[in-house]
Design a protein around this motif. Structure first.
Motif, PDB file in Angstrom:
ATOM      1  N   ASP A  12       0.827  -1.218  -0.118  1.00 10.53           N
ATOM      2  CA  ASP A  12       0.100   0.076   0.022  1.00 10.53           C
ATOM      3  C   ASP A  12       0.707   1.435   0.040  1.00 10.53           C
ATOM      4  O   ASP A  12       0.387   2.495  -0.231  1.00 10.53           O
ATOM      5  CB  ASP A  12      -0.859   0.031   1.128  1.00 10.53           C
ATOM      6  N   GLU A  13       2.266   1.185   0.100  1.00  6.37           N
ATOM      7  CA  GLU A  13       3.149   2.262   0.066  1.00  6.37           C
ATOM      8  C   GLU A  13       3.247   2.884  -1.258  1.00  6.37           C
ATOM      9  O   GLU A  13       3.497   3.973  -1.656  1.00  6.37           O
ATOM     10  CB  GLU A  13       4.306   1.964   0.497  1.00  6.37           C
ATOM     11  N   PHE A  14       2.446   1.944  -2.400  1.00  4.55           N
ATOM     12  CA  PHE A  14       2.542   2.799  -3.646  1.00  4.55           C
ATOM     13  C   PHE A  14       1.259   3.755  -3.665  1.00  4.55           C
ATOM     14  O   PHE A  14       1.234   4.442  -4.811  1.00  4.55           O
ATOM     15  CB  PHE A  14       2.314   1.693  -4.753  1.00  4.55           C
ATOM     16  N   GLY A  15       0.220   3.687  -2.607  1.00  2.31           N
ATOM     17  CA  GLY A  15      -1.037   4.349  -3.007  1.00  2.31           C
ATOM     18  C   GLY A  15      -1.760   3.677  -3.984  1.00  2.31           C
ATOM     19  O   GLY A  15      -2.480   4.695  -4.432  1.00  2.31           O
ATOM     20  N   GLU A  16      -1.588   2.587  -4.296  1.00  4.33           N
ATOM     21  CA  GLU A  16      -2.399   1.993  -5.610  1.00  4.33           C
ATOM     22  C   GLU A  16      -2.998   0.776  -4.905  1.00  4.33           C
ATOM     23  O   GLU A  16      -2.552   0.134  -4.015  1.00  4.33           O
ATOM     24  CB  GLU A  16      -1.780   1.800  -6.716  1.00  4.33           C
ATOM     25  N   ASP A  17      -4.040   0.403  -5.660  1.00  3.16           N
ATOM     26  CA  ASP A  17      -4.676  -0.927  -5.313  1.00  3.16           C
ATOM     27  C   ASP A  17      -3.898  -2.040  -5.581  1.00  3.16           C
ATOM     28  O   ASP A  17      -2.571  -1.843  -6.507  1.00  3.16           O
ATOM     29  CB  ASP A  17      -5.972  -1.286  -6.155  1.00  3.16           C
ATOM     30  N   VAL A  18      -3.681  -3.024  -4.688  1.00  3.57           N
ATOM     31  CA  VAL A  18      -2.752  -4.138  -4.652  1.00  3.57           C
ATOM     32  C   VAL A  18      -2.597  -4.792  -6.110  1.00  3.57           C
ATOM     33  O   VAL A  18      -1.579  -5.277  -6.537  1.00  3.57           O
ATOM     34  CB  VAL A  18      -3.176  -5.131  -3.409  1.00  3.57           C
ATOM     35  N   TYR A  19      -3.664  -4.978  -6.705  1.00  2.00           N
ATOM     36  CA  TYR A  19      -3.549  -5.648  -8.029  1.00  2.00           C
ATOM     37  C   TYR A  19      -3.106  -4.780  -9.114  1.00  2.00           C
ATOM     38  O   TYR A  19      -2.466  -5.454 -10.165  1.00  2.00           O
ATOM     39  CB  TYR A  19      -5.126  -6.086  -8.280  1.00  2.00           C
ATOM     40  N   LYS A  20      -2.512  -3.601  -8.817  1.00  4.77           N
ATOM     41  CA  LYS A  20      -1.841  -2.865  -9.776  1.00  4.77           C
ATOM     42  C   LYS A  20      -0.398  -3.041  -9.534  1.00  4.77           C
ATOM     43  O   LYS A  20       0.342  -2.996 -10.136  1.00  4.77           O
ATOM     44  CB  LYS A  20      -2.019  -1.309  -9.849  1.00  4.77           C
ATOM     45  N   VAL A  21      -0.110  -3.342  -8.134  1.00  4.82           N
ATOM     46  CA  VAL A  21       1.377  -3.249  -7.582  1.00  4.82           C
ATOM     47  C   VAL A  21       1.962  -4.556  -7.865  1.00  4.82           C
ATOM     48  O   VAL A  21       3.041  -4.642  -8.002  1.00  4.82           O
ATOM     49  CB  VAL A  21       1.222  -2.997  -5.970  1.00  4.82           C
ATOM     50  N   LEU A  22       1.224  -5.685  -7.628  1.00  2.00           N
ATOM     51  CA  LEU A  22       1.964  -7.117  -7.698  1.00  2.00           C
ATOM     52  C   LEU A  22       2.594  -7.247  -8.938  1.00  2.00           C
ATOM     53  O   LEU A  22       3.600  -7.699  -8.980  1.00  2.00           O
ATOM     54  CB  LEU A  22       0.774  -8.096  -7.362  1.00  2.00           C
ATOM     55  N   PRO A  23       1.877  -7.099 -10.073  1.00  2.00           N
ATOM     56  CA  PRO A  23       2.832  -7.224 -11.380  1.00  2.00           C
ATOM     57  C   PRO A  23       4.009  -6.341 -11.460  1.00  2.00           C
ATOM     58  O   PRO A  23       5.034  -6.635 -12.097  1.00  2.00           O
ATOM     59  CB  PRO A  23       1.676  -7.070 -12.401  1.00  2.00           C
ATOM     60  N   LEU A  24       3.823  -5.109 -10.953  1.00  2.00           N
ATOM     61  CA  LEU A  24       5.027  -4.268 -10.963  1.00  2.00           C
ATOM     62  C   LEU A  24       6.084  -4.735 -10.402  1.00  2.00           C
ATOM     63  O   LEU A  24       7.184  -4.604 -10.716  1.00  2.00           O
ATOM     64  CB  LEU A  24       4.738  -2.810 -10.599  1.00  2.00           C
ATOM     65  N   VAL A  25       5.864  -5.027  -9.093  1.00  2.00           N
ATOM     66  CA  VAL A  25       6.936  -5.479  -8.105  1.00  2.00           C
ATOM     67  C   VAL A  25       7.699  -7.102  -8.795  1.00  2.00           C
ATOM     68  O   VAL A  25       9.009  -7.242  -8.538  1.00  2.00           O
ATOM     69  CB  VAL A  25       6.740  -5.686  -6.530  1.00  2.00           C
ATOM     70  N   ALA A  26       6.955  -7.719  -9.108  1.00  2.00           N
ATOM     71  CA  ALA A  26       7.230  -8.899  -9.794  1.00  2.00           C
ATOM     72  C   ALA A  26       8.301  -8.712 -10.914  1.00  2.00           C
ATOM     73  O   ALA A  26       9.109  -9.346 -11.117  1.00  2.00           O
ATOM     74  CB  ALA A  26       5.911  -9.925 -10.329  1.00  2.00           C
ATOM     75  N   GLU A  27       7.942  -7.651 -11.729  1.00  2.00           N
ATOM     76  CA  GLU A  27       8.710  -7.393 -12.874  1.00  2.00           C
ATOM     77  C   GLU A  27      10.182  -6.772 -12.351  1.00  2.00           C
ATOM     78  O   GLU A  27      11.369  -6.989 -12.772  1.00  2.00           O
ATOM     79  CB  GLU A  27       7.980  -6.224 -13.650  1.00  2.00           C
ATOM     80  N   TRP A  28      10.204  -6.171 -11.137  1.00  2.00           N
ATOM     81  CA  TRP A  28      11.443  -5.887 -10.621  1.00  2.00           C
ATOM     82  C   TRP A  28      12.207  -6.939 -10.071  1.00  2.00           C
ATOM     83  O   TRP A  28      13.490  -6.636  -9.967  1.00  2.00           O
ATOM     84  CB  TRP A  28      11.091  -4.840  -9.334  1.00  2.00           C
ATOM     85  N   GLY A 259       6.698  14.158  -3.621  1.00  2.00           N
ATOM     86  CA  GLY A 259       5.381  13.627  -3.357  1.00  2.00           C
ATOM     87  C   GLY A 259       4.535  13.202  -4.698  1.00  2.00           C
ATOM     88  O   GLY A 259       4.840  13.816  -5.799  1.00  2.00           O
ATOM     89  N   GLY A 260       3.863  12.303  -4.603  1.00  2.00           N
ATOM     90  CA  GLY A 260       3.113  11.536  -5.623  1.00  2.00           C
ATOM     91  C   GLY A 260       3.842  10.724  -6.464  1.00  2.00           C
ATOM     92  O   GLY A 260       3.487  10.124  -7.517  1.00  2.00           O
ATOM     93  N   LYS A 261       5.404  10.326  -6.322  1.00  2.00           N
ATOM     94  CA  LYS A 261       6.292   9.453  -6.881  1.00  2.00           C
ATOM     95  C   LYS A 261       6.677   8.392  -6.041  1.00  2.00           C
ATOM     96  O   LYS A 261       7.691   7.934  -6.122  1.00  2.00           O
ATOM     97  CB  LYS A 261       7.514  10.585  -7.384  1.00  2.00           C
ATOM     98  N   ASN A 262       5.438   7.724  -5.615  1.00  2.00           N
ATOM     99  CA  ASN A 262       5.622   6.626  -4.655  1.00  2.00           C
ATOM    100  C   ASN A 262       6.389   5.642  -5.312  1.00  2.00           C
ATOM    101  O   ASN A 262       7.221   4.725  -4.826  1.00  2.00           O
ATOM    102  CB  ASN A 262       4.498   6.067  -4.261  1.00  2.00           C
ATOM    103  N   ARG A 263       5.999   5.148  -6.764  1.00  2.00           N
ATOM    104  CA  ARG A 263       6.616   4.209  -7.409  1.00  2.00           C
ATOM    105  C   ARG A 263       8.077   4.243  -7.379  1.00  2.00           C
ATOM    106  O   ARG A 263       8.837   3.305  -7.441  1.00  2.00           O
ATOM    107  CB  ARG A 263       5.779   3.909  -8.948  1.00  2.00           C
TER     108      ARG A 263
END
Length: 281
Positions: A12-28, A259-263
């Motif tokens: 939730d530190e991304f400030g986005e719903d979890v289903y938007k975050v999971l593919p991103l961090v997996a890509e990392w 600010g706003g650049k959580n990703r």
């Protein structure tokens, strides 16, 4: 099985719903993620079994595992009966998530939130009568959490690390420990000029989780705060040869220069940790 130290991140530190975050961090290339809020618009303990099963299926799809369930369990100061009942309901939700997500690591608190610098700050470590009051208040939670096989880490948030350590000594639960948020101790110790050796050694001795915030990471100079010696802290933690989740809790100030650049902030912390991670001999 002892996994040693591993990096995980509060989704939730991304400030986005979890289903938007999971593919991103997996890509990392991350392998672990933490859950707190912003899951179907609600915190982790409010998820139904079916919602948790869907979350688990998504984790499996991306090759991710749950690192820690970052609950706000008992994050309240000396609560009354009604609030204690609400917190026990929260614990049952955490246990439900633990079972479905196959993760028994839980960030917790202990019914003591005196803050820093206030008239009661530090009392838990210096007043045995107050410590026993808090221990007795937390006892039903200790018993239920242990029964469910949870491993709790108590964060030094709203209290000092020394207060958490006094509490841990009083409850005598092997494997439970200090969820050490290094930045939260910055009003108490001088990272840059003081000799922190004894303080770090004591905190690491009791730590079973570490939290990393953006404002104490040296590669984020835009956030003008005191920077912690993470290379040294992580080396000390690795030497313990224990399982220790190292949690990215970016805490990026919304009104700050990033600010706003959580990703971006989360990614920069992750890259920093990879860079200073202790090398295996």
């Amino acid at each position: 099985m002892n996994k040693g130290m591993y990096i995980t991140i509060m989704t939730d530190e991304f400030g986005e719903d979890v289903y938007k975050v999971l593919p991103l961090v997996a890509e990392w290339g991350m392998k672990y993620v933490d859950f707190r809020g912003l899951i179907n618009g609600r915190p982790i303990e409010k998820q139904t079994k079916e919602e948790l099963r869907e979350l688990k299926r998504t984790l499996d799809f991306y090759g991710l595992k749950t690192g820690v369930i970052d609950s706000s369990l008992c994050k309240v100061n000396l609560p009354g009966k009604e609030r204690l009942s609400e917190e026990m309901e929260k614990l049952e939700g955490v246990i439900r998530a633990s079972e479905v997500l196959e993760c028994n690591w839980v960030r917790s608190f202990n019914c003591w939130q005196s803050g820093y610098g206030g008239p009661r700050s530090g009392e838990l470590a210096t007043r045995p009568d107050m410590l026993m009051q808090v221990v007795e208040m937390f006892e039903p939670f200790r018993k239920r959490a242990k029964e469910a096989g949870l491993v709790l880490g108590f964060e030094n948030c709203g209290q000092t690390a020394k207060e958490v350590i006094a509490f841990l000594k009083a409850i005598h639960e092997p494997g439970w420990g200090l969820c050490w948020d290094v930045w939260n101790d910055s009003p108490l110790i001088d990272f840059e000029n003081g000799d922190c050796t004894d303080y770090f050694a004591e905190a690491l001795h009791y730590a079973n989780m570490l939290h990393v915030k953006a404002n104490c990471v040296s590669t984020l100079p835009e956030l003008d705060y005191m920077k912690a010696p993470w290379e040294r802290i992580l080396a000390g933690a690795a030497a313990l040869n224990r399982e220790i989740p190292v949690v990215i809790e970016a805490h990026n100030p919304s009104e700050g220069p990033l600010g706003g650049k959580n990703r971006e902030v989360c990614r920069r912390i992750y890259d920093y940790l990879i860079d200073v991670w202790p090398k295996k001999n």
